[in-house]
Enzyme design. Structure first.
Site, PDB file in Angstrom:
ATOM      1  N   LYS A   3       0.818  -1.215   0.000  1.00 56.23           N
ATOM      2  CA  LYS A   3       0.000   0.000   0.000  1.00 56.23           C
ATOM      3  C   LYS A   3       0.857   1.273   0.000  1.00 56.23           C
ATOM      4  O   LYS A   3       2.059   1.225   0.293  1.00 56.23           O
ATOM      5  CB  LYS A   3      -0.944  -0.025   1.212  1.00 56.23           C
ATOM      6  CG  LYS A   3      -1.970  -1.166   1.144  1.00 56.23           C
ATOM      7  CD  LYS A   3      -2.992  -1.049   2.273  1.00 56.23           C
ATOM      8  CE  LYS A   3      -4.005  -2.167   2.202  1.00 56.23           C
ATOM      9  NZ  LYS A   3      -5.034  -2.049   3.262  1.00 56.23           N
ATOM     10  N   TYR A  43     -12.168  -1.664  -3.855  1.00 59.08           N
ATOM     11  CA  TYR A  43     -12.734  -1.771  -2.509  1.00 59.08           C
ATOM     12  C   TYR A  43     -14.264  -1.634  -2.504  1.00 59.08           C
ATOM     13  O   TYR A  43     -14.846  -1.274  -1.475  1.00 59.08           O
ATOM     14  CB  TYR A  43     -12.096  -0.736  -1.582  1.00 59.08           C
ATOM     15  CG  TYR A  43     -10.741  -1.180  -1.057  1.00 59.08           C
ATOM     16  CD1 TYR A  43     -10.640  -2.314  -0.241  1.00 59.08           C
ATOM     17  CD2 TYR A  43      -9.572  -0.491  -1.351  1.00 59.08           C
ATOM     18  CE1 TYR A  43      -9.411  -2.742   0.250  1.00 59.08           C
ATOM     19  CE2 TYR A  43      -8.331  -0.912  -0.860  1.00 59.08           C
ATOM     20  CZ  TYR A  43      -8.274  -2.042  -0.056  1.00 59.08           C
ATOM     21  OH  TYR A  43      -7.058  -2.468   0.440  1.00 59.08           O
ATOM     22  N   ASN A 106      -2.108   0.369   6.583  1.00 60.55           N
ATOM     23  CA  ASN A 106      -1.600  -0.869   7.185  1.00 60.55           C
ATOM     24  C   ASN A 106      -0.683  -1.681   6.259  1.00 60.55           C
ATOM     25  O   ASN A 106      -0.632  -2.899   6.330  1.00 60.55           O
ATOM     26  CB  ASN A 106      -2.748  -1.702   7.762  1.00 60.55           C
ATOM     27  CG  ASN A 106      -3.747  -2.123   6.703  1.00 60.55           C
ATOM     28  OD1 ASN A 106      -3.579  -1.810   5.533  1.00 60.55           O
ATOM     29  ND2 ASN A 106      -4.771  -2.840   7.110  1.00 60.55           N
ATOM     30  N   HIS A 109      -2.000  -5.413   1.494  1.00 56.41           N
ATOM     31  CA  HIS A 109      -3.290  -6.087   1.295  1.00 56.41           C
ATOM     32  C   HIS A 109      -3.039  -7.523   0.878  1.00 56.41           C
ATOM     33  O   HIS A 109      -2.125  -7.782   0.103  1.00 56.41           O
ATOM     34  CB  HIS A 109      -4.088  -5.375   0.186  1.00 56.41           C
ATOM     35  CG  HIS A 109      -5.265  -6.167  -0.288  1.00 56.41           C
ATOM     36  ND1 HIS A 109      -6.465  -6.168   0.381  1.00 56.41           N
ATOM     37  CD2 HIS A 109      -5.416  -7.024  -1.328  1.00 56.41           C
ATOM     38  CE1 HIS A 109      -7.304  -6.982  -0.248  1.00 56.41           C
ATOM     39  NE2 HIS A 109      -6.690  -7.519  -1.291  1.00 56.41           N
ATOM     40  N   GLU A 120      -9.018 -10.372  -7.867  1.00 57.95           N
ATOM     41  CA  GLU A 120      -8.070  -9.268  -7.664  1.00 57.95           C
ATOM     42  C   GLU A 120      -6.857  -9.406  -8.597  1.00 57.95           C
ATOM     43  O   GLU A 120      -6.318  -8.415  -9.084  1.00 57.95           O
ATOM     44  CB  GLU A 120      -7.654  -9.218  -6.187  1.00 57.95           C
ATOM     45  CG  GLU A 120      -8.851  -8.804  -5.329  1.00 57.95           C
ATOM     46  CD  GLU A 120      -8.607  -8.865  -3.831  1.00 57.95           C
ATOM     47  OE1 GLU A 120      -7.526  -9.296  -3.390  1.00 57.95           O
ATOM     48  OE2 GLU A 120      -9.526  -8.470  -3.090  1.00 57.95           O
TER      49      GLU A 120
END
Ligand code: GDP
Length: 131
Positions: A3, A43, A106, A109, A120
């Protein structure tokens, strides 16, 4: 996907090392910046959650690294390697424990099922990509 926070903080190399040391094979990888539209689509399952707008803003705030990984039992093992969503709850030695700053930023993913891994993977890569 690595990320924007982890990319901006210089952790791409360390995270890839952890992934490889964890027994995963990288079969595709790219360095790109998501648009509002593509992050919103990625998302879309979280559309109704209160943090959706912030999450899309964060995910478009800088470049990311998208990759397809292979391993036996990959989804479960990768979730173990990355740790809990909230880094303050992530086990010692996990990627989120080492490199993440907050529940939103965070670091990484990982797909939560084989079915979503396929969706994905197809989101970021076409099967016959050649350059
Ligand atoms: P994951 O599968 O561990 O990534 O967790 P989820 O699927 O529950 O959430 C997707 C992503 O949304 C997380 O990785 C975080 O980046 C973000 N997120 C989850 N919960 C929160 C929250 O309470 N607040 C904010 N701002 N972001 C969150």
């Amino acid at each position: 996907m690595i990320k924007p926070d982890a990319v901006a903080n210089g952790h791409i190399g360390a995270i890839l090392n952890d992934i490889i040391a964890g027994g995963f094979k990288i079969v595709a990888m790219k360095y790109i910046q998501l648009t509002q539209e593509s992050a919103g689509n990625f998302y879309a399952v979280h559309k109704e959650r209160p943090f959706y707008g912030e999450l899309v803003g964060f995910m478009t705030s800088g470049p990311i690294v998208a990759a397809i990984l292979e391993k036996e039992n990959a989804v479960e093992d990768f979730r173990k390697l990355i740790g809990a969503t909230d880094p303050s709850k992530a086990e010692e030695g996990t990627i989120r424990n080492k490199y993440a700053k907050s529940i939103e930023a965070n670091a990484i993913h990982g797909s939560d099922s084989d079915e979503n891994a396929e969706i994905e993977g197809n989101f970021f890569f076409s099967q016959f990509e050649r350059f």
